[in-house]
Scaffold this motif. Structure first.
Motif, PDB file in Angstrom:
ATOM      1  N   ASN A   1       0.288   5.312   0.008  1.00 41.25           N
ATOM      2  CA  ASN A   1      -0.781   6.281   0.212  1.00 41.25           C
ATOM      3  C   ASN A   1      -2.117   5.552   0.146  1.00 41.25           C
ATOM      4  OD1 ASN A   1       1.077   8.315   0.631  1.00 41.25           O
ATOM      5  ND2 ASN A   1       1.006   9.067  -1.462  1.00 41.25           N
ATOM      6  N   GLU A   2      -2.973   5.870  -0.821  1.00 40.95           N
ATOM      7  CA  GLU A   2      -4.285   5.222  -0.858  1.00 40.95           C
ATOM      8  C   GLU A   2      -4.377   4.074  -1.864  1.00 40.95           C
ATOM      9  OE1 GLU A   2      -7.022   8.317  -3.103  1.00 40.95           O
ATOM     10  OE2 GLU A   2      -5.507   9.307  -1.874  1.00 40.95           O
ATOM     11  N   ASP A   3      -3.288   3.779  -2.556  1.00 44.06           N
ATOM     12  CA  ASP A   3      -3.306   2.725  -3.565  1.00 44.06           C
ATOM     13  C   ASP A   3      -2.748   1.412  -3.012  1.00 44.06           C
ATOM     14  OD1 ASP A   3      -4.269   4.567  -5.338  1.00 44.06           O
ATOM     15  OD2 ASP A   3      -2.349   4.927  -6.330  1.00 44.06           O
TER      16      ASP A   3
ATOM     17  N   LYS B   1     -10.797   6.447   5.158  1.00 39.60           N
ATOM     18  CA  LYS B   1     -11.267   5.337   4.317  1.00 39.60           C
ATOM     19  C   LYS B   1     -10.564   5.337   2.968  1.00 39.60           C
ATOM     20  CE  LYS B   1     -15.582   3.987   6.360  1.00 39.60           C
ATOM     21  NZ  LYS B   1     -16.942   3.494   6.129  1.00 39.60           N
ATOM     22  N   ARG B   2     -10.274   6.541   2.441  1.00 39.66           N
ATOM     23  CA  ARG B   2      -9.630   6.628   1.136  1.00 39.66           C
ATOM     24  C   ARG B   2      -8.152   6.250   1.221  1.00 39.66           C
ATOM     25  NH1 ARG B   2     -11.231  11.618  -0.260  1.00 39.66           N
ATOM     26  NH2 ARG B   2      -9.343  12.651   0.472  1.00 39.66           N
ATOM     27  N   ILE B   3      -7.471   6.707   2.255  1.00 39.51           N
ATOM     28  CA  ILE B   3      -6.025   6.507   2.343  1.00 39.51           C
ATOM     29  C   ILE B   3      -5.653   5.250   3.133  1.00 39.51           C
ATOM     30  CG2 ILE B   3      -3.854   7.528   3.165  1.00 39.51           C
ATOM     31  CD1 ILE B   3      -5.136  10.292   2.663  1.00 39.51           C
ATOM     32  N   LEU B   4      -6.306   5.029   4.273  1.00 38.60           N
ATOM     33  CA  LEU B   4      -5.939   3.920   5.143  1.00 38.60           C
ATOM     34  C   LEU B   4      -6.895   2.729   5.064  1.00 38.60           C
ATOM     35  CD1 LEU B   4      -4.882   5.983   8.286  1.00 38.60           C
ATOM     36  CD2 LEU B   4      -3.434   5.059   6.503  1.00 38.60           C
ATOM     37  N   LYS B   5      -7.958   2.887   4.279  1.00 35.93           N
ATOM     38  CA  LYS B   5      -8.921   1.793   4.054  1.00 35.93           C
ATOM     39  C   LYS B   5      -9.627   1.348   5.333  1.00 35.93           C
ATOM     40  CE  LYS B   5      -7.009   1.886  -0.017  1.00 35.93           C
ATOM     41  NZ  LYS B   5      -7.550   2.773  -1.049  1.00 35.93           N
TER      42      LYS B   5
ATOM     43  N   GLN C   1       0.851  -1.179   0.000  1.00 39.17           N
ATOM     44  CA  GLN C   1       0.000   0.000   0.000  1.00 39.17           C
ATOM     45  C   GLN C   1       0.889   1.231   0.000  1.00 39.17           C
ATOM     46  OE1 GLN C   1      -3.125   0.362   2.952  1.00 39.17           O
ATOM     47  NE2 GLN C   1      -3.298   2.568   2.625  1.00 39.17           N
TER      48      GLN C   1
ATOM     49  N   LYS D   1      -3.489  17.307   1.397  1.00 38.45           N
ATOM     50  CA  LYS D   1      -4.046  16.034   1.837  1.00 38.45           C
ATOM     51  C   LYS D   1      -2.997  15.207   2.580  1.00 38.45           C
ATOM     52  CE  LYS D   1      -4.929  12.747  -1.173  1.00 38.45           C
ATOM     53  NZ  LYS D   1      -5.592  11.987  -2.262  1.00 38.45           N
TER      54      LYS D   1
ATOM     55  N   TYR E   1     -11.116  10.795   4.542  1.00 36.04           N
ATOM     56  CA  TYR E   1      -9.661  10.733   4.442  1.00 36.04           C
ATOM     57  C   TYR E   1      -9.152   9.351   4.852  1.00 36.04           C
ATOM     58  CZ  TYR E   1      -7.966  15.486   3.418  1.00 36.04           C
ATOM     59  OH  TYR E   1      -7.630  16.665   2.799  1.00 36.04           O
TER      60      TYR E   1
END
Length: 299
Positions: free
Chosen positions: A63-65, A228-232, A61, A188, A226
């Motif tokens: 960042n958010e990917d 949920k998008r980055i850290l899931k 992982q 961000k 933030y």
């Protein structure tokens, strides 16, 4: 060298010094499931990171990917980017990790033109090195050579490492990516690090969603987006996971009871701590404590 426990500060910046005795670099093989957590938790550092998977496969992982990196493939992770990894399909993944101080990639006179623009670009958090292009193959082969040079230390190996780093960087920048610089991406990144830093300072206290949102200068809903998008995961789930991580170290101390540890990491109920710990680690805190006593150097 195998780093089994990542030391990070309150913003998740890694504290491990990435250097040999002479050079501002570090190169070592990492077996993911031997880390204290069983995975490489999210962290960041100023150094550039190059990865080559030599066995199995991993989910990284950045960042958010999230992306899968298989045996023979690699990864470039830019300076300052949050990243972590977990073994995929119980493959026993092992990878070579090369960390390099940005100023050491090229000579000082070339940094302004050929290094800094790539570090500052907001559309280059990472590159997946799939070993399909010649520039990717050249980078991956250079990682292997640097690892060999550090292990064998032949005469003038420091100069040879410098040559290989120049080769790596030249091949990375000739791949043709058009660099972009977006202020919103910079903001961000800054805000998520602010919120993580606040959690890492206050994890042992009572934490509310409002507190985390305030640390990032966001509304409650934006704060949740933030995370949920980055850290899931949700902010409060992150708090729980971080508390469990901190408890792993405390449980290895002979004098600490499970109840003591629960309260030290911010839980106000021992039974709740035991329940969450078991869901996360697939064993009770007491079982983990006994296991680590018998296997102090185990993964």
């Amino acid at each position: 060298m195998q780093i089994k426990d990542f030391l990070v500060d309150r913003s998740l910046k890694e504290l491990t010094e990435h250097r040999t005795l002479v050079l501002p670099i570090a190169c070592y093989e990492t077996k993911i499931n031997q880390n204290l957590n069983g995975y490489i938790p999210l962290h960041w550092h100023d150094e550039l990171q190059f990865v080559l998977v030599v066995k199995g496969e991993a989910i990284f992982q950045i960042n958010e990917d999230k992306l899968e990196v298989r045996e023979g493939e690699g990864l470039f992770i830019n300076s300052g980017c949050l990243h972590g990894a977990e073994d995929h399909n119980e493959s026993g993944c092992v990878y070579i990790c090369l960390n390099v101080a940005p100023h050491f990639m090229l000579s000082h006179e070339l940094n302004t033109t050929f290094v800094n623009p790539y570090i500052e670009a907001t559309n280059l958090p990472y590159l997946h090195l799939s070993a399909k292009g010649f520039w990717e193959i050249n980078i991956l082969e250079a990682i292997v050579k640097i690892n060999q040079l550090i292990q064998q230390k032949p005469s003038f190996y420091e100069i040879d490492i410098s040559i290989q780093l120049t080769l790596i960087w030249k091949n990375l920048i000739i791949n043709g990516i058009k660099l972009e610089y977006e202020q919103t991406e910079m903001v961000k990144s800054h805000r998520i690090k602010q919120m993580l830093s606040w959690i890492h300072i206050h994890y042992a206290e009572k934490i509310l969603l409002d507190d985390i949102a305030k640390a990032g200068q966001l509304s409650r809903s934006e704060c949740c987006r933030y995370f949920k998008r980055i850290l899931k995961k949700t902010p409060m789930n992150y708090v729980t996971d971080y508390r469990i991580q901190k408890s792993l170290i405390l449980l290895q101390q002979t004098e600490s009871s499970v109840t003591d540890v629960a309260y030290q990491v911010g839980f106000n109920s021992t039974s709740y701590f035991i329940d969450l710990f078991q869901k996360s680690m697939h064993m009770t805190p007491l079982a983990y404590k006994k296991y680590k006593k018998k296997n102090p150097s185990g993964g």
